[in-house]
Write a protein that holds these residues in place. Structure first.
Motif, short mmCIF file in Angstrom:
data_model
loop_
_atom_site.label_atom_id
_atom_site.label_comp_id
_atom_site.label_asym_id
_atom_site.label_seq_id
_atom_site.Cartn_x
_atom_site.Cartn_y
_atom_site.Cartn_z
N GLN A 6 -72.07 -85.46 53.80
CA GLN A 6 -71.74 -85.07 52.44
C GLN A 6 -72.62 -83.91 51.98
O GLN A 6 -72.14 -82.95 51.37
CB GLN A 6 -71.89 -86.26 51.50
CG GLN A 6 -71.45 -85.97 50.07
CD GLN A 6 -71.43 -87.23 49.23
OE1 GLN A 6 -72.25 -88.12 49.41
NE2 GLN A 6 -70.49 -87.31 48.29
N VAL B 63 -62.53 -90.08 53.36
CA VAL B 63 -61.70 -90.65 52.31
C VAL B 63 -62.27 -91.98 51.82
O VAL B 63 -62.46 -92.20 50.62
CB VAL B 63 -60.25 -90.83 52.80
CG1 VAL B 63 -59.43 -91.66 51.81
CG2 VAL B 63 -59.59 -89.47 53.00
N ARG C 212 -59.20 -79.91 43.09
CA ARG C 212 -58.22 -80.89 43.54
C ARG C 212 -57.83 -80.66 45.00
O ARG C 212 -57.95 -79.53 45.50
CB ARG C 212 -56.97 -80.83 42.67
CG ARG C 212 -57.23 -81.31 41.27
CD ARG C 212 -55.98 -81.30 40.45
NE ARG C 212 -56.36 -81.32 39.02
CZ ARG C 212 -55.60 -80.86 38.07
NH1 ARG C 212 -54.43 -80.32 38.34
NH2 ARG C 212 -56.01 -80.93 36.81
N ASN D 151 -53.33 -86.67 45.37
CA ASN D 151 -53.26 -86.40 43.93
C ASN D 151 -53.36 -84.90 43.73
O ASN D 151 -54.43 -84.31 43.83
CB ASN D 151 -54.42 -87.12 43.23
CG ASN D 151 -54.59 -86.62 41.80
OD1 ASN D 151 -53.67 -86.08 41.20
ND2 ASN D 151 -55.80 -86.80 41.28
N THR E 91 -64.68 -87.32 49.76
CA THR E 91 -63.58 -86.61 49.09
C THR E 91 -63.02 -87.49 47.98
O THR E 91 -63.17 -88.71 47.98
CB THR E 91 -62.46 -86.28 50.08
OG1 THR E 91 -61.94 -87.50 50.64
CG2 THR E 91 -62.95 -85.38 51.19
N THR E 92 -62.33 -86.86 47.05
CA THR E 92 -61.57 -87.58 46.02
C THR E 92 -60.17 -87.00 46.00
O THR E 92 -59.92 -85.89 46.45
CB THR E 92 -62.22 -87.41 44.64
OG1 THR E 92 -62.28 -86.01 44.32
CG2 THR E 92 -63.62 -88.00 44.62
N GLY E 93 -59.26 -87.79 45.46
CA GLY E 93 -57.90 -87.32 45.30
C GLY E 93 -56.99 -87.57 46.48
O GLY E 93 -55.81 -87.20 46.44
N VAL F 227 -59.84 -83.95 36.95
CA VAL F 227 -60.37 -83.14 38.05
C VAL F 227 -59.94 -81.70 37.82
O VAL F 227 -58.74 -81.42 37.71
CB VAL F 227 -59.84 -83.63 39.41
CG1 VAL F 227 -60.43 -82.79 40.54
CG2 VAL F 227 -60.18 -85.10 39.61
N GLN G 28 -55.81 -90.60 49.33
CA GLN G 28 -55.84 -91.97 49.85
C GLN G 28 -54.97 -92.05 51.10
O GLN G 28 -54.12 -91.18 51.33
CB GLN G 28 -55.33 -92.96 48.80
CG GLN G 28 -56.22 -93.08 47.57
CD GLN G 28 -55.61 -93.99 46.53
OE1 GLN G 28 -54.45 -93.84 46.16
NE2 GLN G 28 -56.40 -94.94 46.05
N PHE H 224 -62.31 -88.55 34.12
CA PHE H 224 -61.67 -88.59 35.43
C PHE H 224 -60.80 -87.36 35.67
O PHE H 224 -60.19 -87.22 36.73
CB PHE H 224 -60.84 -89.86 35.58
CG PHE H 224 -61.68 -91.10 35.60
CD1 PHE H 224 -62.32 -91.51 36.76
CD2 PHE H 224 -61.86 -91.85 34.45
CE1 PHE H 224 -63.10 -92.63 36.78
CE2 PHE H 224 -62.65 -92.99 34.46
CZ PHE H 224 -63.28 -93.39 35.63
N GLY I 59 -65.93 -91.89 50.24
CA GLY I 59 -66.11 -91.19 48.98
C GLY I 59 -66.61 -89.77 49.08
O GLY I 59 -67.03 -89.20 48.05
#
Length: 1014
Positions: free
Chosen positions: A774, A794, A922, A849, A799-801, A917, A803, A915, A797
């Motif tokens: 990270q 994924v 993104r 997302n 990355t975000t957005g 982004v 799954q 929340f 954590g």
């Protein structure tokens, strides 16, 4: 009237002749059958020579039950001149706790050659990646070996009916000897076959029973005792370590060969490994009628036929021969009371990527055994589960519990192959005739079932890859021609297609047309068929992103063309003014040698264009290299010209001032990351990087764990696929017990030759390693994860957005699918067209997302399709209507978001709160699978495709100053997906400019409703 009478007389004569032939055939068949029964049931009916009593006693001692012995192998004949394995090695084949190194196997085979005129030893054309020899041993009677070159010429002529007519073939068959080729230990943990093959070679050379004499007289036996020579020696090291350290955990066989483990037996379509090329070249030199590969997995002896579906491009005679030999072995061993000999219910018979398809695809018979193996030379109690159940294809199942020894394994393998070879020897003419007939039918393919040919157009945008494609075919013995002038043919709809001079033509009126056809055609695997054993689609042109055209018009065979006598080679060129230039531009068509160029000229400053542009009248793709003379070495032109000519690239010298936006690219410091659990898939990456001369560091999860400053050492870290859940990848081997070393020692000298070594394999990168990764990304590094390793960033954590969803109905196993670039401004898309065929194998399914805070199914910003509206009037596309109440106004229709424009409203942003982004942070979907399920499948299988349609293929996630790129596909799969390589290379080259095309942070205002959206 006289004509009709004459015809009638002819018919009667023909019928009489036919009946006579039938009667003669029945009589001959009866005689053969009687001879067969006699030969197979009493092979030692005459007085047997003296046996080696000590060796024979040990055979019986090391066999755990009498029913794991047959009269074929329950003894070993003695010889005054020829040494047994025991006399050279000090132990018999199948001795408990003894495995033999390759050098000692070779020493024994060479002793046989010295002492017996019935044995000859040859060295394969290439050494292994670690420098070891691969040997071929020929065993037959003296007369056959004295005329070995003549027998090779016989099989060569039978293999090509264009140079042999039926009468000549009949004479060659009468004179010729069939060839039966045995290969062992392509899979290194399957340890029994090299031991057995030493004893078999001795038995064939020495024994004088009629059974063995028949084999020697009518066959030439070829033996490759060890196919994966590097892995064999490491396996013996691992086994010796385990025996010397009882009570300690021994290492698993982490490295087999230098690059690849189990999938060395899936290199039949890529030919990337020396062992595969050796086997292919040996086949083309001898053209044996059978290649029999010896494996170990299921009990007790499985002889291959497979469950089906069978490969649709094979001559049906091949499939018949699989069953003929398999059921002969099953019957004969069952008659001898051997339990657990069966066929059918294992493997499918579909994909041609296995090594033994060197035979199946070349009008010979490829087959294999699976015998019970203990992963060493132990004797142990074993439990059999599923295979112990009786079934229609397994009326004689293995016993549910057994004490199994390596000698049992030797006995069953050797008994089976002896029965098969004796059957072939007694039916020598039948197998040679079938070999000729299959070749003859392959030549007739162009005018019988078709197609007539395949064409690789001479004006493809990737000529280097096109040349590599046809060179692969040539390596397999497939003839490739080049058109000497422009030509036109008609497709099946009658539309004329034109091809330029220089186009490659792969004719289907050649002996190996079936291998060419099965590689270049598209595949369809019915999802209702048995679950596939391996890949279901492998279309050569699609995977290499090279256009190929299937031609059914027979006129293509009349096009003026010349056969290639050597490999195709593309000579690049530097065009433009011959004098000094201010700038040089190298076109980016995703030729993989472009990556080689960047590292070859590593001291040269280069930039890449961020959009398409022109130099004069020539168009150039985004991503094309721009090299200015100013600030570069004085010999730039000469060096660039030499490099592009060798690498097949095109460069243009110009004095034009370029206004296209560009950014500089360096030579990124790349690391390939591996675990200490499995190196199966990352080895294919190392092959490609080494082949293309791209330097890289090779690091383990321990390195990541112990290096907080990864960014100081690397710009890009690539994490190829590894099986298992994210937690198992991160945690690694449990840290229980004593350290598990993987390194050089007096007991394990060959492990020291591995690509990486450690004092202790236990543990993985751990949470410390995740944190270091990270930090590496946040500090500006690029972390590329592929297929299952995408779970690490994924689920931990980083990355975000994004799954990862589990498939519910999707069946998409090892196939090729259409994908489209959805963000062509991303540097990852440089050089590509609008679409690209990609290899995908069932998972992962990304939920991305791209709008607000929640997920969105297949990567869209809202759900749609069946079930998206409540049950009511009309159809799925009609609005719902509430009866007798005020009616709602229809929602405003919004146009797609423009570049740099927010997709959510003020209301939605307020609801998201912290929340929310920002747009630039993104996930960026660079590529998706085709939107329409009907357009998804290129080659292979697909069911439940709605779960795959429009899913993200490549996702770029900004993290701090760096990026994480997630691949749902495997862009470097088994040296087959050359068309996808540059997705990886583009990401690496532009690691510090992957934000190109994203909005600036200041341009992230919420989107307002516009009147033109109504």
């Amino acid at each position: 009237m006289n004509r009709e009478h004459s015809l009638a007389l002819r018919s009667i004569g023909a019928l009489t002749a036919s009946l006579t032939c039938v009667l003669l055939f029945v009589a001959a068949s009866t005689a053969v059958a009687q001879k067969s029964v006699k030969a197979t049931t009493t092979p030692a009916a005459t007085a047997a020579p003296r046996n080696d009593e000590g060796y024979t006693a040990k055979i019986k001692e090391y066999t755990t039950e009498k029913y794991f012995l047959t009269e074929l192998v329950d003894h070993l004949p003695a010889s005054e001149r020829v040494p047994t394995p025991e006399k050279v090695l000090g132990y018999i084949a199948g001795t408990p706790n003894k495995l033999t190194y390759t050098k000692d196997i070779y020493r024994y085979m060479r002793e046989l050659e010295k002492t017996s005129p019935r044995v000859r030893v040859f060295v394969a054309p290439e050494r292994s990646e670690e420098g070891r020899e691969q040997l071929l041993v020929a065993v037959s009677d003296e007369a056959n070996l004295a005329r070995l070159e003549r027998h090779k010429e016989t099989t060569a002529r039978l293999a090509d009916p264009r140079r042999t007519n039926d009468a000549q073939a009949r004479q060659l068959i009468d004179e010729g000897k069939a060839m039966y080729w045995l290969s062992g230990a392509i899979h290194s943990p399957e340890t029994g076959s090299p031991e057995m093959l030493m004893e078999l070679a001795y038995r064939l050379a020495v024994e004088e029973t009629p059974f063995i004499q028949e084999i020697r007289r009518n066959l030439i036996i070829l033996i490759t005792p060890v196919v994966e020579v590097d892995g064999r020696d490491r396996m013996v090291d691992v086994y010796n370590y385990r025996k010397a350290n009882p009570g300690k955990h021994a290492p698993n066989l982490l490295y087999w060969g230098k690059y690849v483990a189990h999938d060395n037996n899936r290199d039949g379509l890529g030919m990337a490994l020396a062992l595969t090329r050796n086997m292919m070249k040996t086949f083309l030199e001898y053209r044996p009628q059978v290649l029999h590969d010896l494996h170990e997995s299921v009990p007790f002896l499985y002889t291959s036929t497979g469950t089906g579906p069978y490969n649709a491009w094979l001559d049906p005679i091949v499939v018949d021969e699989w069953h003929l030999l398999a059921y002969h072995e099953v019957e004969e061993l069952t008659k001898r009371g051997v339990p657990g000999v069966w066929t059918h219910g294992f493997y499918d018979g579909w994909a041609p990527n296995y090594m033994f398809y060197l035979a199946n695809g070349h009008n010979a018979i490829g087959r294999f055994y699976e015998t019970f193996g203990n992963g060493g030379a132990d004797t142990m109690d074993r439990t059999v589960t599923q295979q112990a159940q009786r079934d229609w294809f397994r009326p004689n199942p293995p016993l549910p519990r057994v004490k199994w020894s390596i000698r049992n394994n030797v006995n069953l393998q050797q008994s089976g192959v002896l029965l098969a070879m004796n059957f072939m020897a007694r039916n020598r003419e039948r197998f040679l005739h079938n070999f000729y007939l299959k070749s003859k039918r392959a030549v007739a393919k162009a005018t019988n079932e078709g197609p007539a040919a395949y064409v690789v157009p001479g004006d493809v945008s990737r000529p280097v890859e096109a040349a590599d494609t046809v060179n692969l075919l040539r390596l397999m013995g497939i003839e490739v021609h080049r058109a000497t002038r422009e030509f036109a043919i008609k497709d099946q709809k009658g539309t004329e297609q034109k091809f330029p001079a220089g186009s490659y033509v792969i004719r289907m009126d050649q002996p190996y047309s079936r291998m060419a056809d099965m590689m270049m055609d598209t595949q369809y695997y019915n999802a209702n068929d048995p679950r596939p054993y391996d890949d279901t689609g492998w279309t050569l042109g699609a995977m290499r992103n090279v256009k190929t055209v299937r031609v059914t018009d027979g006129n293509v065979l009349n096009v003026p063309m010349e056969m290639l006598k050597e490999d195709a080679r593309v000579r690049g060129r530097l065009m433009g003014a011959p004098g000094a230039a201010t700038v040089y531009v190298v076109h980016h068509h995703t030729e993989n040698t472009l990556m080689t160029l960047r590292y070859r000229l590593k001291d040269v400053r280069m930039s890449v264009a961020e959009s398409d542009f022109k130099v004069g009248t020539q168009n150039f793709n985004a991503g094309s290299f721009i090299i200015r003379s100013d600030g570069n070495p004085a010999d730039l032109r000469n060096r660039l010209q030499a490099a592009v000519e060798e690498l097949g690239l095109t460069a243009v010298a110009s004095d034009q001032t370029l206004t296209v936006k560009m950014h500089e690219i360096t030579t990124p410091r790349i690391a390939i990351l591996h675990t200490w659990q499995n190196t199966q898939n990352e080895g294919w990456y190392r092959i490609e990087f080494d082949r293309l001369q791209i330097p890289y560091g090779y690091i383990s999860g321990h390195t990541v764990r112990d290096t907080p400053n990864l960014r100081d050492k690397y710009d890009v870290i690539i994490f190829p696929p590894v099986g298992g859940a994210a937690q198992s990848i991160v945690n690694g081997i449990p840290q229980r017990g004593d350290p598990i070393p993987w390194k050089d020692s007096p007991l394990t000298p060959n492990i020291g030759l591995s690509p990486d070594r450690t004092d202790d394999m236990r543990g993985g990168m751990g949470l410390a390693g995740v944190a270091n990764l990270q930090r590496f990304v946040q500090d500006g590094g690029l972390f590329i994860t592929i297929q299952n390793t995408t779970r690490v960033p994924v689920e931990y954590g980083i990355t975000t957005g994004v799954q990862i969803e589990e498939a519910r109905q999707l069946q998409a196993r090892g196939s090729i699918y259409n994908a489209m670039f959805t963000d062509r401004q991303s540097p990852i898309a440089y050089g590509y067209g609008e679409t690209l065929p990609v290899y995908f194998n069932q998972a992962p399914l990304f939920q991305v997302n791209t709008g607000s805070g929640g997920g969105a199914g297949a990567g869209s910003s809202s759900s749609s399709g069946t079930g998206a509206r409540p049950s009511g009037r009309g159809s799925v596309d009609d609005p719902d209507i509430v009866q007798a109440m005020p009616q709602a106004e229809p929602p405003p229709q919004r146009a797609p978001a423009r570049p740099g424009e927010e997709q959510i409203t003020d209301e939605q942003r307020l609801q998201l709160g912290p929340f929310f982004v920002p747009l630039a942070e993104r996930p960026r979907v660079v590529m998706r699978f085709a939107k329409d399920e009907k357009n998804l499948l290129v080659s292979g299988m697909l069911a439940g495709g709605s779960e795959l349609a429009n899913r993200a293929v490549v996702v770029d996630v900004t993290v701090g100053r760096g990026h994480v790129v997630l691949f749902a596909t495997n862009p470097m799969w088994r040296h087959q997906t050359q068309g996808e390589f540059f997705l990886l290379f583009n990401a690496a080259l532009n690691y510090d400019h992957l934000g190109v095309g994203l909005p600036e942070p200041s341009a992230q205002a919420p989107r307002e409703s516009r009147s033109d959206e109504q």
